[in-house]
Design a protein around this motif. Structure first.
Motif: not given
Length: 600
Positions: A241-243, A451-453, A556-558
């Motif tokens: 997924k786009f993450d 994002g996050q890790y 793109l993430g939004a």
């Protein structure tokens, strides 16, 4: 005056070394020297003078007499030298009488030294070894002693002594007194230690078979590409997924690809470095400068220390990532090993050690080729600056040019050819470095901003990757841009020249126009796979690319709505707590949390 020489006793090595004096020259030797000196003075019709490449014809003849070679083909072309009676003379050095007297004098010294030993006899093999050592020590010590007083002329003496003695230059001219390989030797040794550099010669001669360093470098190359290809098993094809997790995988994979390409480029360049160093040995004049060589040697040692520090930090961040990663998260990044080996505590430790070794070699290929490229760019920047400085000295205070513009144009063309030779070795590496570093920076910025890790260890490693990629990317770009700027620096000097009193010669004007055209175009320097020349505008272009693609990823993430922070306003409270559980210190498995989040 001949300096005292230190001789080792042949029979008793435990005794302290004592100094053996050399007897004064015989009348026969003095008479031969005087006769040769008179014959040399009779042939020369000009007195000693300070010579440059812009001097008159008699001065160039005197410079050719000093260096023992023609002016156009000399390795000291363009280097000012002070003519002196102590400078090597071709007739004086090649005289058979003097050579015979030198040999007899050396044998006499050895006989005297051997007679003073306890046994009173000197072995023939030992005498031959002492003869070579004494001749080398006398030549090098006397020349190095005068190095502090006479500067560039002494370096010419050292080179002449090396040529007269028929000493082997060795691989990459590493045994030459004025070779570029000597200041860069620590950097090449580190590259050779990690298999990124190899030699195909032994003792200065071509090896009939593959050398040990060649085989070792080939094995490291295969391991680097295996590590880059095995990372394709890390992706969950069809389920990604786009993450942030996908971006973290892409960042690490881009680094592995860059290290594999760097290892391949250095493996190819290692076989071509002898020709490159030979061309530098023949055409570069700045390498004779003492301050230049000292600065290069000091920069190389600092470069090696900085590279070692970056490698240690890279390995430390890797260990931090492994120590804090969950078992399921680490198992995915150890594919395809975990698809074959059962995942136990023992197998986890073995695979972690194996991946740590891969990371060490990858860090060396990730750091040191870029540092070597920056060292070469500094060398050629100094060469072009040195050319511009001598072009300015060829003008008077009123900017009236009194030299030969064709010589400067030819020298600029020769340095440009050396830059082209080096660019043929590194241009593909520079191109891949731009692609992978720009991609890595954009992905990491997206994860840090939006994002996050999964845990703090990954965040620490991502921050280190970000800073390293930015420093390497802009360091390579700026250092290559300085070469382009220095190569075009004679343009301002030529434009300021006063040509009113210059002899109007159509040939000279055409030469000047060719030189101006080459400098005006500004395509001198290093390229990215011959697509574009790196200049000062390349820095702004790269910065604009990073900003543009980072904003594109955020958009793109939004649009996809796959990221946690973008969906935080519409997600229920339990899901938010589950999502940030790892950051709050929860030890629940990462994959269970992700499944609960996406189900919600």
């Amino acid at each position: 005056a001949v300096p005292d020489l230190q001789l080792d006793h042949a029979t008793d090595r435990r005794q302290r070394r004592r100094r053996v004096g050399v007897s004064p020259p015989t009348p026969e030797l003095l008479e031969t020297l005087q006769r040769l000196k008179r014959s040399a003075d009779a042939d020369s019709d000009e007195s000693a003078a300070y010579t440059t490449d812009c001097g008159t014809a008699p001065h160039r003849r005197q410079s050719s007499l000093i260096s023992g070679a023609d002016d156009t083909g000399s390795v000291y072309y363009g280097v000012p030298r002070l003519a002196s009676p102590l400078a090597p003379n071709s007739r004086l050095l090649s005289a058979p009488d003097l050579a015979r007297l030198r040999k007899a004098s050396r044998q006499s010294m050895l006989s005297d030294a051997g007679g003073s030993s306890a046994a009173g006899r000197v072995d023939k093999k030992l005498a031959a070894q002492r003869a070579v050592r004494l001749d080398y020590q006398f030549a090098s010590s006397s020349a190095r002693h005068s190095l502090q007083k006479l500067g560039q002329r002494s370096l010419s003496q050292l080179e002449d002594l090396a040529q007269i003695g028929h000493s082997e230059q060795g691989t990459n001219y590493k045994r030459s007194y004025v070779s570029l390989y000597s200041p860069l030797h620590p950097l090449f040794m580190v590259l050779k230690l990690f298999g990124v550099f190899h030699t195909r010669q032994k003792g200065g001669r071509a090896a009939p078979k593959f050398t040990n360093s060649y085989i070792y470098s080939g094995l490291v190359l295969l391991a680097a590409w295996f590590n880059a290809l095995r990372f394709f098993f890390v992706y969950d094809w069809g389920q990604e997924k786009f993450d942030s997790l996908l971006f973290f995988k892409l960042t690490q994979h881009a680094i592995y690809i860059q290290t594999a390409v760097a290892t391949s480029v250095m493996f190819r360049a290692s076989g071509k470095f002898p020709r490159f160093f030979k061309a530098c040995h023949e055409f570069m004049g700045k390498r004779h400068n003492l301050a230049y060589r000292f600065a290069l040697s000091r920069r190389t040692k600092i470069t090696v220390a900085v590279g070692a520090l970056v490698m240690v930090l890279e390995l430390a961040t890797y260990l931090s990532w492994v120590a804090r990663a969950d078992s399921g998260f680490l198992r995915v990044f150890m594919r395809p090993y975990t698809l074959v080996v059962p995942w136990t505590q023992a197998s986890r430790g073995i695979l972690t050690c194996l991946e740590f070794i891969f990371s060490a070699f990858s860090a060396a290929a990730w750091v040191y080729p870029a540092l070597l490229f920056c060292s070469f760019t500094w060398i050629f920047e100094r060469e072009f600056r040195y050319l511009a400085h001598r072009l300015r000295l060829a003008c008077t205070n009123d900017y009236i040019f009194v030299g030969d513009i064709e010589k400067f144009r030819a020298e600029s063309w020769r340095i440009s050819r050396l830059v082209t030779k080096l660019d043929d070795l590194f241009n593909f590496y520079v191109f891949v470095l731009f692609l992978t570093d720009v991609l890595s920076v954009c992905l990491i910025l997206y994860n840090l901003v939006v994002g996050q890790y999964p845990h703090d260890g990954s965040a620490v490693q991502a921050w280190f990757w970000l800073l390293s990629a930015l420093v390497r990317l802009f360091g390579v770009t700026i250092s290559a841009a300085k070469v382009n700027q220095a190569a075009c620096s004679p343009l301002n000097i030529i434009q300021d020249m006063n040509l009113r009193d210059y002899a109007v010669n159509p040939a000279k004007i055409s030469q000047l126009m060719i030189f101006l055209n080459k400098l005006t175009i500004g395509n001198i320097g290093f390229t990215a796979w011959n697509l574009f020349t790196l200049s000062r505008t390349s820095t702004l272009t790269i910065a604009a690319m990073i900003l543009s693609y980072t904003l594109l990823f955020v958009k793109l993430g939004a649009s996809y709505g796959q990221d946690d922070r973008l969906r935080a306003q519409t997600i229920a409270t339990p899901t938010v707590a589950t999502t940030y559980g790892l950051r709050l210190g929860n030890s629940t498995d990462y994959w269970t949390l992700s499944t609960a989040h996406w189900a919600t």
